[in-house]
Motif scaffolding. Structure first.
Motif, PDB file in Angstrom:
ATOM      1  N   VAL A  29       0.835  -1.206   0.000  1.00 47.31           N
ATOM      2  CA  VAL A  29       0.000   0.000   0.000  1.00 47.31           C
ATOM      3  C   VAL A  29       0.867   1.251   0.000  1.00 47.31           C
ATOM      4  CG1 VAL A  29      -1.744   1.308   1.272  1.00 47.31           C
ATOM      5  CG2 VAL A  29      -1.912  -1.192   1.113  1.00 47.31           C
ATOM      6  N   GLY A  30       1.881   1.294   0.863  1.00 45.51           N
ATOM      7  CA  GLY A  30       2.763   2.455   0.925  1.00 45.51           C
ATOM      8  C   GLY A  30       3.470   2.701  -0.392  1.00 45.51           C
ATOM      9  N   ALA A  31       3.981   1.633  -1.002  1.00 46.71           N
ATOM     10  CA  ALA A  31       4.665   1.777  -2.299  1.00 46.71           C
ATOM     11  C   ALA A  31       3.708   2.300  -3.362  1.00 46.71           C
ATOM     12  CB  ALA A  31       5.259   0.432  -2.722  1.00 46.71           C
ATOM     13  N   ARG A  32       2.500   1.807  -3.349  1.00 47.52           N
ATOM     14  CA  ARG A  32       1.507   2.262  -4.336  1.00 47.52           C
ATOM     15  C   ARG A  32       1.161   3.735  -4.142  1.00 47.52           C
ATOM     16  NH1 ARG A  32      -2.679  -0.636  -6.854  1.00 47.52           N
ATOM     17  NH2 ARG A  32      -3.531   0.729  -8.455  1.00 47.52           N
ATOM     18  N   LEU A  33       1.029   4.162  -2.898  1.00 46.06           N
ATOM     19  CA  LEU A  33       0.745   5.569  -2.624  1.00 46.06           C
ATOM     20  C   LEU A  33       1.914   6.461  -3.042  1.00 46.06           C
ATOM     21  CD1 LEU A  33      -1.081   5.203   0.794  1.00 46.06           C
ATOM     22  CD2 LEU A  33      -2.023   6.327  -1.250  1.00 46.06           C
ATOM     23  N   LEU A  34       3.136   6.027  -2.749  1.00 42.54           N
ATOM     24  CA  LEU A  34       4.299   6.818  -3.165  1.00 42.54           C
ATOM     25  C   LEU A  34       4.376   6.924  -4.683  1.00 42.54           C
ATOM     26  CD1 LEU A  34       7.026   5.571  -0.661  1.00 42.54           C
ATOM     27  CD2 LEU A  34       5.955   7.843  -0.728  1.00 42.54           C
ATOM     28  N   ARG A  35       4.062   5.844  -5.384  1.00 40.21           N
ATOM     29  CA  ARG A  35       4.058   5.869  -6.859  1.00 40.21           C
ATOM     30  C   ARG A  35       2.983   6.825  -7.374  1.00 40.21           C
ATOM     31  NH1 ARG A  35       4.585   0.870  -7.636  1.00 40.21           N
ATOM     32  NH2 ARG A  35       2.394   0.254  -7.641  1.00 40.21           N
ATOM     33  N   ALA A  36       1.809   6.805  -6.753  1.00 37.11           N
ATOM     34  CA  ALA A  36       0.736   7.710  -7.168  1.00 37.11           C
ATOM     35  C   ALA A  36       1.133   9.166  -6.922  1.00 37.11           C
ATOM     36  CB  ALA A  36      -0.559   7.374  -6.421  1.00 37.11           C
ATOM     37  N   ALA A  37       1.803   9.420  -5.802  1.00 39.25           N
ATOM     38  CA  ALA A  37       2.271  10.784  -5.526  1.00 39.25           C
ATOM     39  C   ALA A  37       3.284  11.208  -6.583  1.00 39.25           C
ATOM     40  CB  ALA A  37       2.874  10.865  -4.131  1.00 39.25           C
ATOM     41  N   ARG A  46       3.683  17.774  -9.777  1.00 35.09           N
ATOM     42  CA  ARG A  46       3.775  18.796 -10.820  1.00 35.09           C
ATOM     43  C   ARG A  46       5.146  19.460 -10.913  1.00 35.09           C
ATOM     44  NH1 ARG A  46      -0.964  21.041  -7.754  1.00 35.09           N
ATOM     45  NH2 ARG A  46       0.499  22.664  -7.178  1.00 35.09           N
ATOM     46  N   THR A  47       6.084  19.071 -10.064  1.00 36.46           N
ATOM     47  CA  THR A  47       7.391  19.723 -10.065  1.00 36.46           C
ATOM     48  C   THR A  47       8.477  18.727 -10.473  1.00 36.46           C
ATOM     49  OG1 THR A  47       7.726  19.241  -7.717  1.00 36.46           O
ATOM     50  CG2 THR A  47       6.698  21.366  -8.273  1.00 36.46           C
ATOM     51  N   PRO A  48       9.633  19.236 -10.877  1.00 34.12           N
ATOM     52  CA  PRO A  48      10.706  18.334 -11.305  1.00 34.12           C
ATOM     53  C   PRO A  48      11.284  17.488 -10.173  1.00 34.12           C
ATOM     54  CG  PRO A  48      11.322  20.640 -11.729  1.00 34.12           C
ATOM     55  CD  PRO A  48       9.970  20.643 -11.079  1.00 34.12           C
ATOM     56  N   LYS A  49      11.141  17.948  -8.940  1.00 36.60           N
ATOM     57  CA  LYS A  49      11.708  17.218  -7.811  1.00 36.60           C
ATOM     58  C   LYS A  49      10.602  16.849  -6.827  1.00 36.60           C
ATOM     59  CE  LYS A  49      16.168  19.459  -8.170  1.00 36.60           C
ATOM     60  NZ  LYS A  49      17.119  20.369  -7.533  1.00 36.60           N
ATOM     61  N   LEU A  50      10.759  15.665  -6.235  1.00 36.15           N
ATOM     62  CA  LEU A  50       9.826  15.194  -5.220  1.00 36.15           C
ATOM     63  C   LEU A  50      10.636  14.728  -4.018  1.00 36.15           C
ATOM     64  CD1 LEU A  50       6.969  14.487  -4.258  1.00 36.15           C
ATOM     65  CD2 LEU A  50       7.197  12.291  -5.445  1.00 36.15           C
ATOM     66  N   LEU A  67      15.022  12.198  -1.759  1.00 35.59           N
ATOM     67  CA  LEU A  67      14.664  12.717  -3.067  1.00 35.59           C
ATOM     68  C   LEU A  67      14.386  11.532  -3.975  1.00 35.59           C
ATOM     69  CD1 LEU A  67      14.533  14.952  -5.297  1.00 35.59           C
ATOM     70  CD2 LEU A  67      17.012  14.665  -5.526  1.00 35.59           C
ATOM     71  N   LEU A  68      13.313  11.616  -4.747  1.00 36.07           N
ATOM     72  CA  LEU A  68      13.022  10.575  -5.723  1.00 36.07           C
ATOM     73  C   LEU A  68      13.609  11.015  -7.062  1.00 36.07           C
ATOM     74  CD1 LEU A  68      11.611   7.918  -6.435  1.00 36.07           C
ATOM     75  CD2 LEU A  68       9.596   9.282  -7.066  1.00 36.07           C
ATOM     76  N   PRO A  69      14.633  10.305  -7.536  1.00 35.47           N
ATOM     77  CA  PRO A  69      15.198  10.685  -8.838  1.00 35.47           C
ATOM     78  C   PRO A  69      14.163  10.533  -9.943  1.00 35.47           C
ATOM     79  CG  PRO A  69      16.614   9.112  -7.691  1.00 35.47           C
ATOM     80  CD  PRO A  69      15.326   9.182  -6.944  1.00 35.47           C
ATOM     81  N   ARG A  70      14.145  11.458 -10.859  1.00 34.86           N
ATOM     82  CA  ARG A  70      13.185  11.401 -11.978  1.00 34.86           C
ATOM     83  C   ARG A  70      13.831  10.774 -13.175  1.00 34.86           C
ATOM     84  NH1 ARG A  70       8.060  12.329 -10.355  1.00 34.86           N
ATOM     85  NH2 ARG A  70       7.609  14.501 -10.086  1.00 34.86           N
TER      86      ARG A  70
END
Length: 142
Positions: A83-91, A96-100, A139-142
């Motif tokens: 569930v947590g992984a799915r929510l993080l993926r949805a976020a 809307r920004t280049p960095k999360l 930071l989640l790399p894009r």
């Protein structure tokens, strides 16, 4: 959890999110007020199954105007089921920004393991937010 769906929470979901959040019942009403605000602003994402809400996360843009996952909460019975992984993926998908970014207390080992498993990278450490428990930023790399 095969029947798990994620959608934007509405104000009608606030009570259900409050019910699954163990902090909401013990902090004098602060978390309940935050959940209501997040639902009204459209900042909360709700994960649910046919049995009901399984968790939520909050995506805001108040961290140097970049995306920031302010809160990730998974209901006790749903923990360890993706569930947590799915929510993080949805976020990440809706950011809307280049960095999360997000953060977790140094003592929060389950959250740190989840972030590492899902590709987030440590980005810094801040002392002084919670006495004796530094906050690790990711930071989640894009």
């Amino acid at each position: 959890m095969n029947d798990l769906t994620v959608r934007r929470a509405t104000p009608l979901d606030a009570d259900a999110l409050t019910a699954l959040d163990p902090v909401a019942g013990h902090d004098g009403g602060e978390r309940r007020a935050s959940i209501g605000r997040w639902c009204r602003r459209g900042s909360a994402l709700l994960a649910e199954t046919g049995a009901g809400p399984a968790g939520y996360c909050v995506l805001e843009y108040t961290f140097f105007e970049q995306g920031f996952v302010t809160m990730l909460m998974v209901a006790e019975p749903a923990r360890g089921r993706g569930v947590g992984a799915r929510l993080l993926r949805a976020a990440a998908d809706s950011c809307r920004t280049p960095k999360l970014f997000t953060s977790a207390n140094l003592s929060n080992h389950p959250m740190q393991r989840l972030l590492q498993r899902t590709g987030w990278q440590p980005a810094g450490l801040v002392h002084g937010l919670d006495d004796g428990d530094p906050e690790v930023f990711y930071l989640l790399p894009r």
